[in-house]
Motif scaffolding. Structure first.
Motif, PDB file in Angstrom:
ATOM      1  N   ASN A  10       0.885  -1.239   0.068  1.00  0.00           N
ATOM      2  CA  ASN A  10       0.203   0.229   0.004  1.00  0.00           C
ATOM      3  C   ASN A  10       1.009   1.245   0.114  1.00  0.00           C
ATOM      4  O   ASN A  10       2.019   1.317   0.715  1.00  0.00           O
ATOM      5  CB  ASN A  10      -0.809   0.070   1.344  1.00  0.00           C
ATOM      6  CG  ASN A  10      -2.049  -0.931   1.226  1.00  0.00           C
ATOM      7  OD1 ASN A  10      -2.430  -1.405   0.032  1.00  0.00           O
ATOM      8  ND2 ASN A  10      -2.340  -1.375   2.355  1.00  0.00           N
ATOM      9  N   SER A  11       0.406   2.287  -0.768  1.00  0.00           N
ATOM     10  CA  SER A  11       0.996   3.545  -0.715  1.00  0.00           C
ATOM     11  C   SER A  11       0.306   4.154   0.765  1.00  0.00           C
ATOM     12  O   SER A  11      -0.548   3.883   1.475  1.00  0.00           O
ATOM     13  CB  SER A  11       0.632   4.291  -1.567  1.00  0.00           C
ATOM     14  OG  SER A  11       0.803   5.852  -1.517  1.00  0.00           O
ATOM     15  N   VAL A  12       1.187   5.193   1.486  1.00  0.00           N
ATOM     16  CA  VAL A  12       0.929   6.008   2.463  1.00  0.00           C
ATOM     17  C   VAL A  12      -0.343   6.786   2.284  1.00  0.00           C
ATOM     18  O   VAL A  12      -1.034   7.152   3.221  1.00  0.00           O
ATOM     19  CB  VAL A  12       2.096   6.971   3.004  1.00  0.00           C
ATOM     20  CG1 VAL A  12       2.206   8.000   2.136  1.00  0.00           C
ATOM     21  CG2 VAL A  12       1.763   7.253   4.285  1.00  0.00           C
ATOM     22  N   GLN A  53       3.484  10.797  -7.884  1.00  0.00           N
ATOM     23  CA  GLN A  53       4.037  11.987  -6.947  1.00  0.00           C
ATOM     24  C   GLN A  53       2.940  12.925  -6.709  1.00  0.00           C
ATOM     25  O   GLN A  53       3.001  13.287  -5.677  1.00  0.00           O
ATOM     26  CB  GLN A  53       5.123  12.526  -7.723  1.00  0.00           C
ATOM     27  CG  GLN A  53       6.544  11.620  -7.888  1.00  0.00           C
ATOM     28  CD  GLN A  53       6.748  11.111  -6.431  1.00  0.00           C
ATOM     29  OE1 GLN A  53       7.358  11.767  -5.416  1.00  0.00           O
ATOM     30  NE2 GLN A  53       6.602   9.613  -6.146  1.00  0.00           N
ATOM     31  N   VAL A  56       0.967  11.195  -4.087  1.00  0.00           N
ATOM     32  CA  VAL A  56       1.562  10.741  -2.725  1.00  0.00           C
ATOM     33  C   VAL A  56       1.970  12.107  -1.965  1.00  0.00           C
ATOM     34  O   VAL A  56       2.088  11.886  -0.778  1.00  0.00           O
ATOM     35  CB  VAL A  56       2.680   9.712  -2.878  1.00  0.00           C
ATOM     36  CG1 VAL A  56       3.921  10.419  -3.459  1.00  0.00           C
ATOM     37  CG2 VAL A  56       3.025   8.826  -1.665  1.00  0.00           C
ATOM     38  N   GLN A  57       2.589  13.035  -2.506  1.00  0.00           N
ATOM     39  CA  GLN A  57       2.991  14.184  -1.767  1.00  0.00           C
ATOM     40  C   GLN A  57       1.724  15.316  -1.243  1.00  0.00           C
ATOM     41  O   GLN A  57       1.983  15.561  -0.408  1.00  0.00           O
ATOM     42  CB  GLN A  57       3.730  15.255  -2.861  1.00  0.00           C
ATOM     43  CG  GLN A  57       4.766  14.699  -3.679  1.00  0.00           C
ATOM     44  CD  GLN A  57       6.264  14.373  -2.739  1.00  0.00           C
ATOM     45  OE1 GLN A  57       6.155  14.941  -1.472  1.00  0.00           O
ATOM     46  NE2 GLN A  57       7.037  13.543  -3.252  1.00  0.00           N
ATOM     47  N   ILE A  60       1.311  13.115   1.859  1.00  0.00           N
ATOM     48  CA  ILE A  60       2.300  13.357   2.766  1.00  0.00           C
ATOM     49  C   ILE A  60       2.011  14.750   3.747  1.00  0.00           C
ATOM     50  O   ILE A  60       1.955  14.764   4.882  1.00  0.00           O
ATOM     51  CB  ILE A  60       3.772  13.258   2.189  1.00  0.00           C
ATOM     52  CG1 ILE A  60       3.947  11.872   1.856  1.00  0.00           C
ATOM     53  CG2 ILE A  60       4.692  13.927   3.187  1.00  0.00           C
ATOM     54  CD1 ILE A  60       5.433  11.719   0.817  1.00  0.00           C
ATOM     55  N   LYS A  63      -0.847  14.131   5.971  1.00  0.00           N
ATOM     56  CA  LYS A  63      -0.826  13.472   7.129  1.00  0.00           C
ATOM     57  C   LYS A  63       0.296  14.046   7.952  1.00  0.00           C
ATOM     58  O   LYS A  63       0.615  13.316   8.940  1.00  0.00           O
ATOM     59  CB  LYS A  63      -0.346  11.948   6.841  1.00  0.00           C
ATOM     60  CG  LYS A  63      -1.765  11.305   6.249  1.00  0.00           C
ATOM     61  CD  LYS A  63      -1.113   9.863   5.829  1.00  0.00           C
ATOM     62  CE  LYS A  63      -2.455   9.396   4.936  1.00  0.00           C
ATOM     63  NZ  LYS A  63      -3.023   8.016   5.632  1.00  0.00           N
ATOM     64  N   ILE A  65       3.561  14.329   7.411  1.00  0.00           N
ATOM     65  CA  ILE A  65       4.742  13.404   7.620  1.00  0.00           C
ATOM     66  C   ILE A  65       5.843  14.319   7.560  1.00  0.00           C
ATOM     67  O   ILE A  65       6.237  14.905   6.460  1.00  0.00           O
ATOM     68  CB  ILE A  65       4.818  12.229   6.663  1.00  0.00           C
ATOM     69  CG1 ILE A  65       3.482  11.459   6.840  1.00  0.00           C
ATOM     70  CG2 ILE A  65       6.191  11.387   6.765  1.00  0.00           C
ATOM     71  CD1 ILE A  65       3.278  10.257   5.861  1.00  0.00           C
ATOM     72  N   PRO A  66       6.661  14.450   8.445  1.00  0.00           N
ATOM     73  CA  PRO A  66       8.058  15.363   8.519  1.00  0.00           C
ATOM     74  C   PRO A  66       9.273  15.072   7.378  1.00  0.00           C
ATOM     75  O   PRO A  66      10.002  14.900   8.152  1.00  0.00           O
ATOM     76  CB  PRO A  66       8.530  15.347   9.824  1.00  0.00           C
ATOM     77  CG  PRO A  66       7.998  14.017  10.388  1.00  0.00           C
ATOM     78  CD  PRO A  66       6.992  13.545   9.721  1.00  0.00           C
ATOM     79  N   ILE A  67       8.696  15.199   6.306  1.00  0.00           N
ATOM     80  CA  ILE A  67       9.823  14.775   5.054  1.00  0.00           C
ATOM     81  C   ILE A  67      10.495  16.118   4.753  1.00  0.00           C
ATOM     82  O   ILE A  67      11.710  16.072   4.143  1.00  0.00           O
ATOM     83  CB  ILE A  67       9.296  14.045   4.002  1.00  0.00           C
ATOM     84  CG1 ILE A  67       8.399  15.096   3.237  1.00  0.00           C
ATOM     85  CG2 ILE A  67       8.857  12.729   4.625  1.00  0.00           C
ATOM     86  CD1 ILE A  67       8.315  14.425   1.858  1.00  0.00           C
ATOM     87  N   VAL A  70      14.692  17.412   5.023  1.00  0.00           N
ATOM     88  CA  VAL A  70      15.614  16.270   4.959  1.00  0.00           C
ATOM     89  C   VAL A  70      16.560  16.134   4.082  1.00  0.00           C
ATOM     90  O   VAL A  70      16.025  15.614   2.803  1.00  0.00           O
ATOM     91  CB  VAL A  70      14.818  15.114   5.471  1.00  0.00           C
ATOM     92  CG1 VAL A  70      15.688  13.928   5.795  1.00  0.00           C
ATOM     93  CG2 VAL A  70      13.675  15.361   6.520  1.00  0.00           C
ATOM     94  N   GLU A  71      17.900  16.566   3.970  1.00  0.00           N
ATOM     95  CA  GLU A  71      18.755  16.640   3.223  1.00  0.00           C
ATOM     96  C   GLU A  71      19.106  15.032   2.516  1.00  0.00           C
ATOM     97  O   GLU A  71      18.881  14.061   3.553  1.00  0.00           O
ATOM     98  CB  GLU A  71      20.241  16.963   3.451  1.00  0.00           C
ATOM     99  CG  GLU A  71      20.451  18.163   3.054  1.00  0.00           C
ATOM    100  CD  GLU A  71      21.919  18.699   3.465  1.00  0.00           C
ATOM    101  OE1 GLU A  71      21.911  19.278   4.604  1.00  0.00           O
ATOM    102  OE2 GLU A  71      23.229  18.540   2.717  1.00  0.00           O
ATOM    103  N   PHE A  72      19.218  14.978   1.348  1.00  0.00           N
ATOM    104  CA  PHE A  72      19.612  13.597   0.799  1.00  0.00           C
ATOM    105  C   PHE A  72      20.797  12.914   1.575  1.00  0.00           C
ATOM    106  O   PHE A  72      21.807  13.678   1.646  1.00  0.00           O
ATOM    107  CB  PHE A  72      19.686  13.765  -0.674  1.00  0.00           C
ATOM    108  CG  PHE A  72      19.817  12.374  -1.350  1.00  0.00           C
ATOM    109  CD1 PHE A  72      21.100  11.788  -1.764  1.00  0.00           C
ATOM    110  CD2 PHE A  72      18.458  11.408  -1.503  1.00  0.00           C
ATOM    111  CE1 PHE A  72      21.245  10.624  -2.280  1.00  0.00           C
ATOM    112  CE2 PHE A  72      18.806  10.227  -2.097  1.00  0.00           C
ATOM    113  CZ  PHE A  72      19.982   9.645  -2.385  1.00  0.00           C
ATOM    114  N   GLY A  74      21.195  12.710   4.401  1.00  0.00           N
ATOM    115  CA  GLY A  74      21.573  13.870   5.387  1.00  0.00           C
ATOM    116  C   GLY A  74      22.206  13.209   6.670  1.00  0.00           C
ATOM    117  O   GLY A  74      23.142  13.770   6.841  1.00  0.00           O
TER     118      GLY A  74
END
Lengths: 82, 210
Positions: A10-12, A53, A56-57, A60, A63, A65-67, A70-72, A74
């Protein structure tokens, strides 16, 4: 019990699972048959990725969701090299 | 401060096969704690490396003594990010995985490096490191110990999950796994039934006092 073979995760975002499945199928084929073989010709999945995208974005954000920010890779910055 | 863990693993499949399996590893019989999976960023770099970010939701499976330190509004599932770089020229993959919620309770960061096994070109070696820490005053050592034990357990599941997916990709019938899956499903059903019974019992008790 080969359920894993026919079931997608499932997707979020509950509404995004079908779009996720469509994108995953496209990606998995491209990854194995083109990317890993050094074939640099275009990516056939950009359209299905964009649709997925968008969905899903949105989920996110809804909900919380704390993304953000956040550096790649990181946390890797603080880690000593093995 | 914190716990450090290091191990190497071996998969008897080619690096290509392992990378392909990496993107198809969920769901598998050992990943019932993983609830959702999403790619939330992906790009091919100018040097032809694939960089991706995957967002996972996992059940938090903490013991009750730990859950008391979770703020009430925090859900029992945790969000995890996994960043990865696949370099098809060098035939290496590096991943970094960490939880973006519940981090003060316990933070687990895992770095993996996948490369061709130097002794056998048809096998893949995985070097795995993890850093486990907790910010809960007075309990950080106990939480870190728990975290380390659970991490070691999850490494076993990860490797079994990989082997399952690789066998499936190669057209084998992982028959031993079918029996294990049946046992695990039965155990989970029994556990779920027990929890449900407890819920109903406490609900019935509450009703008595209304």
């Amino acid at each position: 019990l080969f359920l894993g073979y026919f079931i997608t995760m499932n997707s979020v975002g509950e509404a995004c699972t079908d779009l996720k499945r469509e994108y995953d199928q496209c990606f998995n084929r491209w990854f194995a048959e083109h990317f890993l073989k050094g074939d640099r010709s275009g990516d056939p999945c950009t359209e299905t990725f964009r649709k997925y995208q968008r969905c899903v974005q949105k989920a996110i954000k809804e909900k919380d969701i704390p993304i953000d920010g956040v550096e790649f890779m990181g946390p890797n910055k603080d880690k000593p090299d093995s | 401060m914190g716990k450090y863990f290091y191990c190497t693993g071996l998969l008897k499949s080619t690096w290509d096969q392992v990378c392909i399996a990496f993107w198809q590893r969920y769901p598998n019989p050992y990943s019932n704690h993983v609830l959702t999976e999403d790619i939330i960023f992906r790009e091919v770099t100018p040097s032809n490396c694939l960089i991706s970010r995957r967002l996972l939701t996992k059940t938090s499976r903490s013991p009750r003594w730990m859950e008391r330190y979770l703020p009430k509004h925090m859900s029992s599932s945790a969000y995890i990010i996994e960043d990865s770089i696949v370099d098809p020229q060098k035939q290496t993959m590096t991943t970094l995985t960490w939880n973006i919620t519940h981090a003060r309770l316990m933070s687990v960061e895992e770095r993996c490096h996948y490369q061709i096994n130097p002794e056998n070109g048809s096998w893949t070696e995985i070097k795995r490191e993890a850093w486990i820490s907790s910010g809960v005053y007075g309990l950080s050592r106990a939480i870190q110990e728990f975290g380390l034990a659970r991490f070691k357990n999850s490494v076993t599941k990860t490797m079994k999950g990989f082997e399952y997916v690789l066998a499936r990709m190669q057209g084998e019938t992982p028959s031993r796994t079918l029996a294990e899956t049946a046992t695990e499903r039965a155990r989970e059903t029994a556990l779920a039934a027990k929890e449900k019974a407890k819920d109903l019992a406490s609900h019935a008790q509450k009703k008595q006092y209304v």
